[in-house]
Design an enzyme around this catalytic site. Sequence first.
Site, PDB file in Angstrom:
ATOM      1  CD1 TRP A 103      -2.228  -2.159   1.778  1.00  9.64           C
ATOM      2  CD2 TRP A 103      -2.975  -1.180  -0.088  1.00  9.64           C
ATOM      3  NE1 TRP A 103      -3.248  -2.926   1.269  1.00  9.64           N
ATOM      4  CE2 TRP A 103      -3.709  -2.356   0.126  1.00  9.64           C
ATOM      5  CE3 TRP A 103      -3.250  -0.406  -1.219  1.00  9.64           C
ATOM      6  CZ2 TRP A 103      -4.733  -2.778  -0.734  1.00  9.64           C
ATOM      7  CZ3 TRP A 103      -4.262  -0.821  -2.081  1.00  9.64           C
ATOM      8  CH2 TRP A 103      -4.986  -1.987  -1.834  1.00  9.64           C
ATOM      9  CG  ASP A 171      -3.014   4.028   4.046  1.00 10.48           C
ATOM     10  OD1 ASP A 171      -4.051   3.817   4.697  1.00 10.48           O
ATOM     11  OD2 ASP A 171      -2.758   3.456   2.964  1.00 10.48           O
ATOM     12  CE  LYS A 195      -8.339  -3.066   4.177  1.00 12.03           C
ATOM     13  NZ  LYS A 195      -7.540  -2.217   3.304  1.00 12.03           N
TER      14      LYS A 195
HETATM   15  C1  LIG Z   1      -7.061  -1.781   2.203  1.00 12.37           C
HETATM   16  C2  LIG Z   1      -5.998  -0.745   2.220  1.00 12.37           C
HETATM   17  C3  LIG Z   1      -5.931   0.266   1.246  1.00 12.37           C
HETATM   18  C4  LIG Z   1      -6.848   0.316   0.045  1.00 12.37           C
HETATM   19  O1  LIG Z   1      -8.110   0.670   0.403  1.00 12.37           O
HETATM   20  P1  LIG Z   1      -9.259   0.881  -0.701  1.00 12.37           P
HETATM   21  O2  LIG Z   1     -10.326   1.497   0.143  1.00 12.37           O
HETATM   22  O3  LIG Z   1      -9.604  -0.460  -1.232  1.00 12.37           O
HETATM   23  O4  LIG Z   1      -8.738   1.790  -1.739  1.00 12.37           O
HETATM   24  C5  LIG Z   1      -4.960   1.228   1.382  1.00 12.37           C
HETATM   25  N1  LIG Z   1      -4.082   1.212   2.405  1.00 12.37           N
HETATM   26  C6  LIG Z   1      -4.113   0.248   3.349  1.00 12.37           C
HETATM   27  C7  LIG Z   1      -3.126   0.281   4.469  1.00 12.37           C
HETATM   28  C8  LIG Z   1      -5.069  -0.756   3.283  1.00 12.37           C
HETATM   29  O5  LIG Z   1      -5.088  -1.726   4.217  1.00 12.37           O
END
Ligand SMILES: *Cc1c(COP(=O)(O)O)cnc(C)c1O
Length: 360
Positions: A103, A171, A195
Amino acid sequence: MKNRVYNFSSGPAMLPESVLLKAQAELLNHHESGQSVMEMSHRSSSYESIHFKVEKDLRRILNIPENYEVLFLQGGASLQFHMIPLNLLKPNEKAGFLISGQWAQKAYEGCAEIREAVEVSSTKDSNFTHVPEIPKDLSAYAYVHYVSNNTIYGTRVESCPPFDHPIVVADMSSDILSREIDVSKHGIIFAGAQKNMGISGLTVLIIRKDLLGRSDQKIPTYLNYVTHQKNQSLYNTAPTYPIYMAGLVLEWIDEMGGLKQIEANNSLKAQKLYDYLDASDFYVCTANKENRSWMNVTFKCPSEQMDTELIKLCQERGLVNLKGYRTVGGLRASIYNAMPMEGIDALISVLKDFKEKNHV
Ligand SMILES: *Cc1c(COP(=O)(O)O)cnc(C)c1O
């Protein structure tokens, strides 16, 4: 409830059962409005009372200072890989990235499509089994981006942020609301909701107010944070149902005793699972001990064939989505806030049985 599995999916992930039951109870008639939240106009007062309460609750629970805006956006965390550089970077500036996994890599690539992106440090050579070292001097970068929890590899940074910089971008997609954080040390925090905060369709972005309009460039209207800030995240039809669901998750966090208690629970859950794996003399954790995630626990059996058999056994016993990401292999148990201790116990019980059968 019968027929409900323990879902170890990395995302979309399991929700607290009480949240689902509340959504069900309110499905046809939300708070005497005579309609479902799904059917409400985003301009109605019924919806607005949900919208602004979610923001208020999130500000309180995460202790977000007054000088930060909270935006409800769409496009997933992934759209932020473009929106952040568009909104923050002036044409001659560059951003630094701590490459701690896929990511972080995608964020780096997203920025590189717009402005100069620099890999400040990376643990790619060890297949991201630990988090990168922090270089001493980060002053060359307008902002520095890090990922607080590496969903795929099962690592995390212990303290957020792991460095000081005038503009830290985090993030937190896979561990927001899992522990207390110091928002004031960040410029931007963003996270997809699916999540640990609810369901897909919503991305929450927390931004320090002085950063709004920072790039000083002409940005397409919809991609400009200022557009969403000025309209209180109601510039166009907001993702109303995901915002409502995030609100139910926040209420559940309060019922559980707040973020401090959630953090304590998460620590106990992760510790119990890692302790079992470490002592097993059979399973091997793939992430370095010092960097282990509390949200995504990655581990392997002595052989790939056993990994496959174990995943199948788990499935038969009602424990699903335990297959590790393809670049890591093995198993990954995602144990976000909503996974109860009973789910950890059920997993350990299957792991014990499987080991007994296969240990030589
Ligand atoms: C799942 C995830 C993403 C991507 O998320 P989307 O909402 O599918 O774009 C980005 N960064 C991290 C750390 C993630 O776990």
